[in-house]
Write a protein that holds these residues in place. Structure first.
Motif, PDB file in Angstrom:
ATOM      1  N   LEU A  30       9.453  -7.185  -0.072  1.00 26.05           N
ATOM      2  CA  LEU A  30       8.186  -6.591  -0.489  1.00 26.05           C
ATOM      3  C   LEU A  30       6.992  -7.388   0.024  1.00 26.05           C
ATOM      4  CD1 LEU A  30       8.938  -5.592  -4.192  1.00 26.05           C
ATOM      5  CD2 LEU A  30       8.730  -4.074  -2.238  1.00 26.05           C
ATOM      6  N   LYS A  31       7.184  -8.696   0.194  1.00 25.11           N
ATOM      7  CA  LYS A  31       6.086  -9.541   0.642  1.00 25.11           C
ATOM      8  C   LYS A  31       5.784  -9.376   2.130  1.00 25.11           C
ATOM      9  CE  LYS A  31       6.281 -13.237  -2.807  1.00 25.11           C
ATOM     10  NZ  LYS A  31       4.840 -13.192  -3.125  1.00 25.11           N
ATOM     11  N   VAL A  32       6.780  -8.913   2.883  1.00 25.61           N
ATOM     12  CA  VAL A  32       6.578  -8.786   4.337  1.00 25.61           C
ATOM     13  C   VAL A  32       6.576  -7.332   4.800  1.00 25.61           C
ATOM     14  CG1 VAL A  32       7.598 -11.035   4.780  1.00 25.61           C
ATOM     15  CG2 VAL A  32       9.067  -9.023   4.790  1.00 25.61           C
ATOM     16  N   ARG A  33       6.802  -6.407   3.882  1.00 27.50           N
ATOM     17  CA  ARG A  33       6.852  -4.993   4.268  1.00 27.50           C
ATOM     18  C   ARG A  33       5.471  -4.513   4.710  1.00 27.50           C
ATOM     19  NH1 ARG A  33       5.368  -0.353   1.718  1.00 27.50           N
ATOM     20  NH2 ARG A  33       6.457   1.560   2.310  1.00 27.50           N
ATOM     21  N   PRO A  34       5.366  -3.923   5.921  1.00 27.89           N
ATOM     22  CA  PRO A  34       4.070  -3.424   6.379  1.00 27.89           C
ATOM     23  C   PRO A  34       3.647  -2.174   5.607  1.00 27.89           C
ATOM     24  CG  PRO A  34       5.793  -2.819   7.932  1.00 27.89           C
ATOM     25  CD  PRO A  34       6.428  -3.728   6.918  1.00 27.89           C
ATOM     26  N   LYS A  35       2.365  -1.988   5.467  1.00 29.53           N
ATOM     27  CA  LYS A  35       1.827  -0.816   4.785  1.00 29.53           C
ATOM     28  C   LYS A  35       1.971   0.408   5.677  1.00 29.53           C
ATOM     29  CE  LYS A  35      -0.536   1.422   1.608  1.00 29.53           C
ATOM     30  NZ  LYS A  35       0.045   1.678   0.282  1.00 29.53           N
ATOM     31  N   THR A  36       2.550   1.473   5.140  1.00 26.81           N
ATOM     32  CA  THR A  36       2.728   2.699   5.907  1.00 26.81           C
ATOM     33  C   THR A  36       1.625   3.697   5.593  1.00 26.81           C
ATOM     34  OG1 THR A  36       4.179   3.580   4.172  1.00 26.81           O
ATOM     35  CG2 THR A  36       5.233   2.418   5.997  1.00 26.81           C
ATOM     36  N   LYS A  37       1.372   4.580   6.545  1.00 28.92           N
ATOM     37  CA  LYS A  37       0.300   5.565   6.378  1.00 28.92           C
ATOM     38  C   LYS A  37       0.714   6.693   5.447  1.00 28.92           C
ATOM     39  CE  LYS A  37      -1.824   4.692  10.899  1.00 28.92           C
ATOM     40  NZ  LYS A  37      -2.235   5.303  12.188  1.00 28.92           N
ATOM     41  N   ILE A  38       1.993   7.028   5.460  1.00 30.49           N
ATOM     42  CA  ILE A  38       2.491   8.138   4.642  1.00 30.49           C
ATOM     43  C   ILE A  38       3.314   7.582   3.478  1.00 30.49           C
ATOM     44  CG2 ILE A  38       3.903  10.224   4.614  1.00 30.49           C
ATOM     45  CD1 ILE A  38       3.330  10.552   7.575  1.00 30.49           C
ATOM     46  N   SER A  39       2.993   8.002   2.272  1.00 27.36           N
ATOM     47  CA  SER A  39       3.709   7.545   1.084  1.00 27.36           C
ATOM     48  C   SER A  39       4.586   8.670   0.545  1.00 27.36           C
ATOM     49  CB  SER A  39       2.717   7.089   0.008  1.00 27.36           C
ATOM     50  OG  SER A  39       3.391   6.833  -1.203  1.00 27.36           O
ATOM     51  N   PHE A  40       5.890   8.440   0.566  1.00 25.74           N
ATOM     52  CA  PHE A  40       6.839   9.418   0.040  1.00 25.74           C
ATOM     53  C   PHE A  40       6.636   9.617  -1.456  1.00 25.74           C
ATOM     54  CE2 PHE A  40      10.953  10.042  -2.103  1.00 25.74           C
ATOM     55  CZ  PHE A  40      11.361  11.233  -1.537  1.00 25.74           C
ATOM     56  N   SER A  41       6.471   8.515  -2.182  1.00 27.27           N
ATOM     57  CA  SER A  41       6.328   8.608  -3.637  1.00 27.27           C
ATOM     58  C   SER A  41       5.016   9.284  -4.036  1.00 27.27           C
ATOM     59  CB  SER A  41       6.406   7.213  -4.261  1.00 27.27           C
ATOM     60  OG  SER A  41       5.379   6.373  -3.773  1.00 27.27           O
ATOM     61  N   LYS A  42       3.958   9.087  -3.237  1.00 29.46           N
ATOM     62  CA  LYS A  42       2.679   9.718  -3.578  1.00 29.46           C
ATOM     63  C   LYS A  42       2.760  11.224  -3.423  1.00 29.46           C
ATOM     64  CE  LYS A  42      -2.296   9.324  -2.867  1.00 29.46           C
ATOM     65  NZ  LYS A  42      -3.380   8.586  -2.163  1.00 29.46           N
ATOM     66  N   LYS A  43       3.455  11.688  -2.370  1.00 29.18           N
ATOM     67  CA  LYS A  43       3.601  13.129  -2.161  1.00 29.18           C
ATOM     68  C   LYS A  43       4.428  13.774  -3.262  1.00 29.18           C
ATOM     69  CE  LYS A  43       3.032  13.358   2.863  1.00 29.18           C
ATOM     70  NZ  LYS A  43       1.890  14.286   2.766  1.00 29.18           N
ATOM     71  N   LEU A  44       5.476  13.063  -3.709  1.00 31.51           N
ATOM     72  CA  LEU A  44       6.356  13.632  -4.728  1.00 31.51           C
ATOM     73  C   LEU A  44       5.813  13.437  -6.143  1.00 31.51           C
ATOM     74  CD1 LEU A  44      10.082  12.904  -3.784  1.00 31.51           C
ATOM     75  CD2 LEU A  44       8.961  15.111  -3.980  1.00 31.51           C
ATOM     76  N   PHE A  45       5.379  12.209  -6.445  1.00 29.22           N
ATOM     77  CA  PHE A  45       5.080  11.842  -7.828  1.00 29.22           C
ATOM     78  C   PHE A  45       3.620  11.489  -8.090  1.00 29.22           C
ATOM     79  CE2 PHE A  45       9.350  10.031  -6.686  1.00 29.22           C
ATOM     80  CZ  PHE A  45      10.097  11.064  -7.237  1.00 29.22           C
ATOM     81  N   CYS A  46       2.781  11.562  -7.047  1.00 29.88           N
ATOM     82  CA  CYS A  46       1.352  11.234  -7.183  1.00 29.88           C
ATOM     83  C   CYS A  46       1.105   9.768  -7.537  1.00 29.88           C
ATOM     84  CB  CYS A  46       0.678  12.139  -8.211  1.00 29.88           C
ATOM     85  SG  CYS A  46       0.663  13.862  -7.737  1.00 29.88           S
TER      86      CYS A  46
END
Length: 269
Positions: A30-46
């Motif tokens: 989690l500390k090294v994971r790059p930020k992605t432009k598309i969020s799967f959880s945001k699309k599904l669960f807001c």
């Protein structure tokens, strides 16, 4: 004393190997994971929290709650995330429940599929599309962080083990107060599982047929039991998440899991 020791043994053999290494590796990732432009959880669960969702799926109870508690999430966002970031670990479901107890590949596959489907459906039920949220945490890894991550993970897993041992001891003591003809019944085993999940699952698998055990194990895994609730709330309490909200979400998830498991068992077993 013997009941407490049995609870420690259950934790050491069935929970510790399924949580500690995943906790350390997931925290580092989690500390090294790059930020992605598309969020799967945001699309599904807001709620934008893909990392928390994935970590919860991989590590199991109560890692999702721990990460949410360590984040900058608001009370509302933390509560919403609990609906889909509260999962039993696949290693526990496969290695302990599937391989040791059910000992059936079809039943194990049904158990895992039902658990993850019920988790997603639960998140959709409580998504509240008009209220978006975001869970962030520090995403930088320094060499000195390794020791802190291992220490923090060890303390978290030990606290989980303490709660499991105490709840296991109490459930075992209550069970031994019951008459001999009743204490090993299916109803008592299931009731014990509502109190302490692992002990209840052991009793359910030993006391009924494979199909019924698969359905009841699906219910207990999705609900988690009061012991898992105590583990999760130890981390979520500082986010002012209401206990009744968590219990309501877990009841809905366990109901969905029970229905799905019943249908899948009828079709595939």
């Amino acid at each position: 004393m013997q009941s407490f020791f049995d609870g420690v043994t259950v934790w050491a053999y069935n929970v510790l190997p399924a949580i500690f290494p995943f906790t350390v590796l997931t925290t580092l990732a989690l500390k090294v994971r790059p930020k992605t432009k598309i969020s799967f959880s945001k699309k599904l669960f807001c709620v934008d929290c893909d990392s928390v969702f994935i970590a919860s799926l991989l590590c199991g109870y109560p890692i999702g709650a721990k990460i949410i508690g360590d984040s900058d999430a608001s009370s509302l966002t933390a509560t919403k995330a609990c609906s889909f970031c509260s999962s039993a670990g696949p290693i526990f479901m496969i290695g302990t429940v599937g391989a040791k107890l059910l000992q059936n590949t079809t039943a194990t596959v049904i158990l895992i599929a039902v658990h993850f489907l019920s988790l997603i459906i639960n998140g959709l039920i409580f998504r509240k599309s008009k209220s978006n949220g975001n869970i962030q945490f520090a995403q930088s890894l320094k060499p000195s962080d390794l020791g802190d991550v291992i220490t923090d993970s060890a303390l978290s897993v030990i606290s989980v083990g303490g709660l499991i041992a105490i709840f296991y001891m109490l459930s075992d003591m209550i069970k031994n107060f019951l008459p001999i003809g009743i204490r090993d019944s299916l109803a008592v085993s299931f009731a014990i599982g509502i109190f302490e999940m692992t002990n209840g699952i052991f009793g359910v698998c030993a006391g009924t047929d494979l199909a019924t055990a698969t359905v009841l194990c699906s219910t207990l895994l999705s609900f988690g039991g009061l012991c898992v609730f105590a583990q999760c709330y130890a981390f979520l309490g500082k986010k002012q998440v209401k206990p009744l909200d968590i219990i309501k979400m877990k009841i809905v998830q366990s109901a969905v899991a029970t229905i799905l498991a019943f249908v899948f068992v009828k079709i595939f077993m």
